[in-house]
Design an enzyme around this catalytic site. Structure first.
Site, PDB file in Angstrom:
ATOM      1  N   ASP A 401      94.536  28.195 131.471  1.00 39.41           N
ATOM      2  CA  ASP A 401      94.618  26.905 130.778  1.00 39.41           C
ATOM      3  C   ASP A 401      94.168  25.792 131.735  1.00 39.41           C
ATOM      4  O   ASP A 401      94.026  26.022 132.938  1.00 39.41           O
ATOM      5  CB  ASP A 401      96.072  26.699 130.336  1.00 39.41           C
ATOM      6  CG  ASP A 401      96.239  25.460 129.483  1.00 39.41           C
ATOM      7  OD1 ASP A 401      95.262  25.041 128.849  1.00 39.41           O
ATOM      8  OD2 ASP A 401      97.362  24.912 129.449  1.00 39.41           O
ATOM      9  N   GLU A 404      89.211  23.025 132.396  1.00 36.78           N
ATOM     10  CA  GLU A 404      87.950  22.271 132.129  1.00 36.78           C
ATOM     11  C   GLU A 404      87.293  21.823 133.415  1.00 36.78           C
ATOM     12  O   GLU A 404      86.070  21.730 133.434  1.00 36.78           O
ATOM     13  CB  GLU A 404      88.263  21.063 131.238  1.00 36.78           C
ATOM     14  CG  GLU A 404      88.693  21.452 129.833  1.00 36.78           C
ATOM     15  CD  GLU A 404      90.087  22.071 129.765  1.00 36.78           C
ATOM     16  OE1 GLU A 404      90.924  21.714 130.628  1.00 36.78           O
ATOM     17  OE2 GLU A 404      90.326  22.919 128.899  1.00 36.78           O
ATOM     18  N   ASP A 482      94.735  22.185 122.107  1.00 36.14           N
ATOM     19  CA  ASP A 482      95.919  21.516 121.569  1.00 36.14           C
ATOM     20  C   ASP A 482      95.645  20.868 120.219  1.00 36.14           C
ATOM     21  O   ASP A 482      95.380  19.666 120.121  1.00 36.14           O
ATOM     22  CB  ASP A 482      96.422  20.481 122.579  1.00 36.14           C
ATOM     23  CG  ASP A 482      96.921  21.155 123.840  1.00 36.14           C
ATOM     24  OD1 ASP A 482      97.185  22.379 123.809  1.00 36.14           O
ATOM     25  OD2 ASP A 482      97.046  20.467 124.875  1.00 36.14           O
TER      26      ASP A 482
HETATM   27  C1  GLC Z   1      98.218  22.607 127.616  1.00 28.99           C
HETATM   28  C2  GLC Z   1      97.826  23.824 126.795  1.00 28.99           C
HETATM   29  C3  GLC Z   1      99.031  24.275 125.976  1.00 28.99           C
HETATM   30  C4  GLC Z   1     100.174  24.569 126.928  1.00 28.99           C
HETATM   31  C5  GLC Z   1     100.515  23.346 127.766  1.00 28.99           C
HETATM   32  C6  GLC Z   1     101.557  23.630 128.815  1.00 28.99           C
HETATM   33  O1  GLC Z   1      98.493  21.525 126.807  1.00 28.99           O
HETATM   34  O2  GLC Z   1      96.739  23.568 125.969  1.00 28.99           O
HETATM   35  O3  GLC Z   1      98.706  25.408 125.218  1.00 28.99           O
HETATM   36  O4  GLC Z   1     101.305  24.957 126.196  1.00 28.99           O
HETATM   37  O5  GLC Z   1      99.345  22.893 128.423  1.00 28.99           O
HETATM   38  O6  GLC Z   1     101.141  24.634 129.653  1.00 28.99           O
END
Ligand code: GLC
Length: 755
Positions: A401, A404, A482
């Site tokens: 995650d 980017e 998200d």
């Molecule tokens: C980001 C991710 C989400 C995750 C959060 C905490 O917002 O896109 O899926 O739950 O981070 O890690």
């Protein structure tokens, strides 16, 4: 701006070399495409690629006008000013932007960062302000692909930036999102071609947005590296593009089951409670995910000692119940003396640096944080090794995650100048961040994939990533980031995933129920039904939103959600067979209607229904309190999966949709393999029950193997003729049946011929 001209051409064994006063170009015949590489510096003639897996070139001929190669349509070239025609695509000119316009061009390319464009990196842009290819536009043309985008299916009429972006709170017109796929499919009158701009820089596609009769592909880097992929159908373009950029590896069977995730399972007890609740409510579950809550102070590759004291035991206990554990791995490493990940990385000089050679320091979950430079192979190898920490504890999959990469803040840079990522001039070895930003997530996923291959060579890796570039499917599945608990986001997930499908990413999903905001039970129920047909079926939510597990809303809602999830498991033989096809050929699981019906004009206009493989038409409910919806049935006959009614397309019908079903239609000529609705450890399906079209001949296939590991499996075929079925697969000791639902809704078994 000045037009690019070539004055000479020379045919080398596998290259047509063009030269001109300022630029040179190489034209190559690749197995699936023409490649045109325009460059200025001699070293760029051998430019490498993050996306294109093979460098194979074929012989070609050129007569001063037309380049020809076996298996490719001819390419008509004009040298001065440079222009070309390929299938229905005409490029009318190539423009070199001057140094003076660099800022404008780059600022345009980074729309979301406007107006405070950071200082231009001094390297990487030594030769001017980028290149712009102009395309003649045609009214009848439609555009698809471009990876993950907001909006409807057809992408014409907007301008798209390719720049991996943490697009929290995105809405209908937000651009760009998390992924960058500079790949476009043009279709007119049922004939398709593809264009892939293999540039990692922040490129922009203007698709008849500025003027209706012209489109433009712009890249701010020093080269223009273009692949032209022939059709004539969309199916062939997608096959060609995945031929170039790679097909996804075969996933483990468990990955195709139901996944439960939430940011905000604070400790081991709460994770066990979720697994218990699934068992109590008799809802099948294949994987539970551990979000950033599991870490000790957001230090990656740790478990919090008090809240997750014995991770092996937790993971082992889940595994005994058939539930795998997936953990999140963020790239931001806590900069802290004594933290081994940071200390090792520092010793290796693994982190992204400023032009002065200091670490780029900022904030993400970890604060202060530094970012490993995954573009360097030695850094990927180091990072891959770190994964042993999780894998040795029994973790079955890795969730990448914030890659980017997302940055909440960068030291020494005003927030509005970072655009929520690293400074464009930050250093990755010789490259600037501007050049490699778009492959940061891809390279991180590559490391996570290789980590699993190395640690457990007999198991299939599973990686989910948020950021990615063309070719990401070789290493990871993708989720759409998200989203929010809105009906419009449920609906938008369909075209988003379909265009990802067409961009080579066969395995993807959106957070079921929506990530942020509070979901209503009805929304989660309808979304769970839709999610039963996402390649990744994962319910996920933010810690600030209402709990939304399938049992969270009480009895009346648990039932229809259980039905949806059980249906997913019932269809597992079909899904797994499609997964194997995706691996072999690149064909996606979720397909827009026109992928299967290229001759049907209406098929091109529909974003809110899709084909799941060749045999099932899915028409989700996308609005609250709707008990019915309009469904378009393409040409041919279709059977309502639930009632048995047979309907003749093309036509529109009104489908009824109670909460415990989704409008679903079986296509004439097809038989779909199913089994009993529960998780299983191997992909040898017993019982194996084909659901065949009730009248006329039909065919079905099933792929079976160990469900994990490298041992090749086998594809068995079913043929139904005159109500007698022939199955060529192994039957010893298991139940194989062929059933039909009669148009009156009665279940009937067909006779299965002896082997
Ligand atoms: C980001 C991710 C989400 C995750 C959060 C905490 O917002 O896109 O899926 O739950 O981070 O890690």
């Amino acid at each position: 701006m000045h037009p690019v001209d070539f004055t000479h051409w020379r045919l080398e064994p596998r290259t047509l070399q063009l030269t001109g006063p300022t630029f040179s170009a190489r034209v190559e015949a690749r197995p699936h495409a023409w490649r045109i590489l325009v460059y200025q510096r001699p070293q760029d003639a051998e430019k490498s690629s993050w996306a294109v897996a093979s460098t194979q070139r074929r012989p070609l001929t050129f007569d001063g006008r037309t380049a020809r190669a076996p298996n490719l349509p001819p390419l008509e070239l004009t040298l001065a000013p440079f222009a070309f025609t390929f299938a229905e695509l005409s490029a009318t000119g190539l423009l070199a932007h001057e140094q003076a316009t660099w800022r404008t061009a780059a600022a345009a390319a980074l729309d979301p960062l406007k107006p405070t464009q950071p200082e231009p990196p001094t390297d990487g842009y030594p030769l001017g302000g980028g290149l712009e290819l102009r395309l003649a536009e045609r009214p009848a043309r439609r555009y698809f692909g471009l990876g993950e985008r907001t909006g409807f299916l057809d992408k014409k009429g907007r301008r798209y930036t390719h720049w991996n972006t943490d697009a929290l709170d995105h809405h209908e017109t937000t651009d760009p999102l998390y992924q960058a796929h500079p790949f476009l499919i043009g279709v007119e009158d049922g004939r398709a071609w593809g264009v892939f701009l293999d540039e990692t820089w922040p490129s922009v596609f203007d698709l008849a947005a500025t003027t209706p009769h012209q489109s433009a592909l712009f890249t701010p880097g020093p080269t223009l590296d273009l692949y032209l992929i022939p059709g004539p159908t969309v199916r062939e373009v997608v096959a060609g593009f995945t031929g170039l950029t790679g097909t996804p590896p075969l996933p483990p069977l468990w990955a195709l089951g139901f996944h439960q995730c939430r940011w905000g399972y604070p400790d081991a007890g709460s994770v066990r409670a979720v697994a218990d609740a699934f068992a109590t409510h008799d809802i099948p579950l294949s994987a539970l995910w551990l979000d950033i809550d599991h870490m000790d102070g957001y230090r990656v590759f740790t478990f919090h000692p008090a809240r997750f004291p014995e991770p092996e035991r937790l993971i082992g206990a889940l595994r005994e119940r058939g539930v795998r554990t997936v953990v999140i791995v963020d790239p931001g490493v806590k900069k802290e003396a004594g933290y081994p990940v940071y200390e090792d990385g520092k010793r290796l000089r693994a982190f992204v640096e400023t032009p002065r050679g200091d670490e780029v320091v900022g904030e993400v979950w970890a604060n202060p944080a530094v970012w490993p430079d995954f573009t360097r192979p030695e850094v990927r190898a180091w990072w891959a090794d770190l994964h042993r920490y999780y894998l040795e504890k029994g973790v079955a999959g890795i969730w990448n995650d914030m890659n980017e990469p997302s940055a909440f803040r960068i030291e020494g840079t005003p927030p509005q100048q970072t655009g929520k990522t690293l400074p464009l001039g930050a250093r990755h070895g010789k490259a600037s961040h501007a050049e490699v930003h778009n492959v940061y997530g891809l390279a991180m996923s590559q490391a996570a994939h290789e980590a699993q291959r190395r640690a457990a060579p007999t198991r299939r890796p599973f990686v989910l990533t948020r950021a990615g570039f063309a070719g990401i499917q070789r290493y990871a599945w993708v989720w759409t980031g998200d989203n929010q608990s809105h009906w419009s986001h449920l609906e938008m997930s369909i075209p988003m995933l379909l265009n990802l499908s067409l961009s080579g990413v066969a395995f993807a999903g959106a957070d079921i129920g929506g990530f942020s905001e509070d979901a209503t039970p009805e929304l989660v129920t309808r979304w769970t039904w839709l999610g039963a047909f996402y390649p990744l079926m994962r319910n996920h939510s933010s810690k600030t939103s209402r709990r939304q597990e399938p049992y969270a809303f009480g009895a009346p809602w648990t039932h229809p959600m259980r039905q949806a999830i059980r249906f997913r498991y019932q269809l597992l033989p079909y899904t797994y067979t499609l997964a194997e096809e995706a691996h072999r050929t690149g064909a996606p699981l979720m397909r827009p209607l026109f992928y299967e019906f290229p001759e049907d004009e209406t098929a091109y206009t529909l974003h809110d229904a899709f084909l799941y493989g060749p045999a099932l038409l899915v028409a989700p409910i996308t609005r609250p309190a709707q008990t019915h919806r309009a469904v378009y049935l393409p040409p041919g006959r279709w059977q309502d999966w639930w009632t048995g009614e047979v309907l003749e397309g093309p036509r529109w019908i009104v489908a009824e949709a109670p909460l415990d079903a989704i409008p679903l239609y079986l296509r004439e000529g097809h038989a779909v393999p199913t089994t009993t609705p529960e998780p299983r450890e191997t992909a040898r399906f017993d019982p194996l029950v084909f659901r065949a079209f009730p009248t006329g001949p039909s065919r079905g296939e099933v792929y079976e193997d160990d469900g994990d590991g490298p041992t090749p499996g086998r594809r068995s075929r079913l043929e139904v003729h005159d109500r007698t079925a022939r199955f060529d697969g192994p039957r010893a000791g298991r139940t194989v049946r062929v059933e039909v639902l009669t148009p009156e809704g009665e279940r009937a078994a067909l006779e299965l011929a002896p082997p």
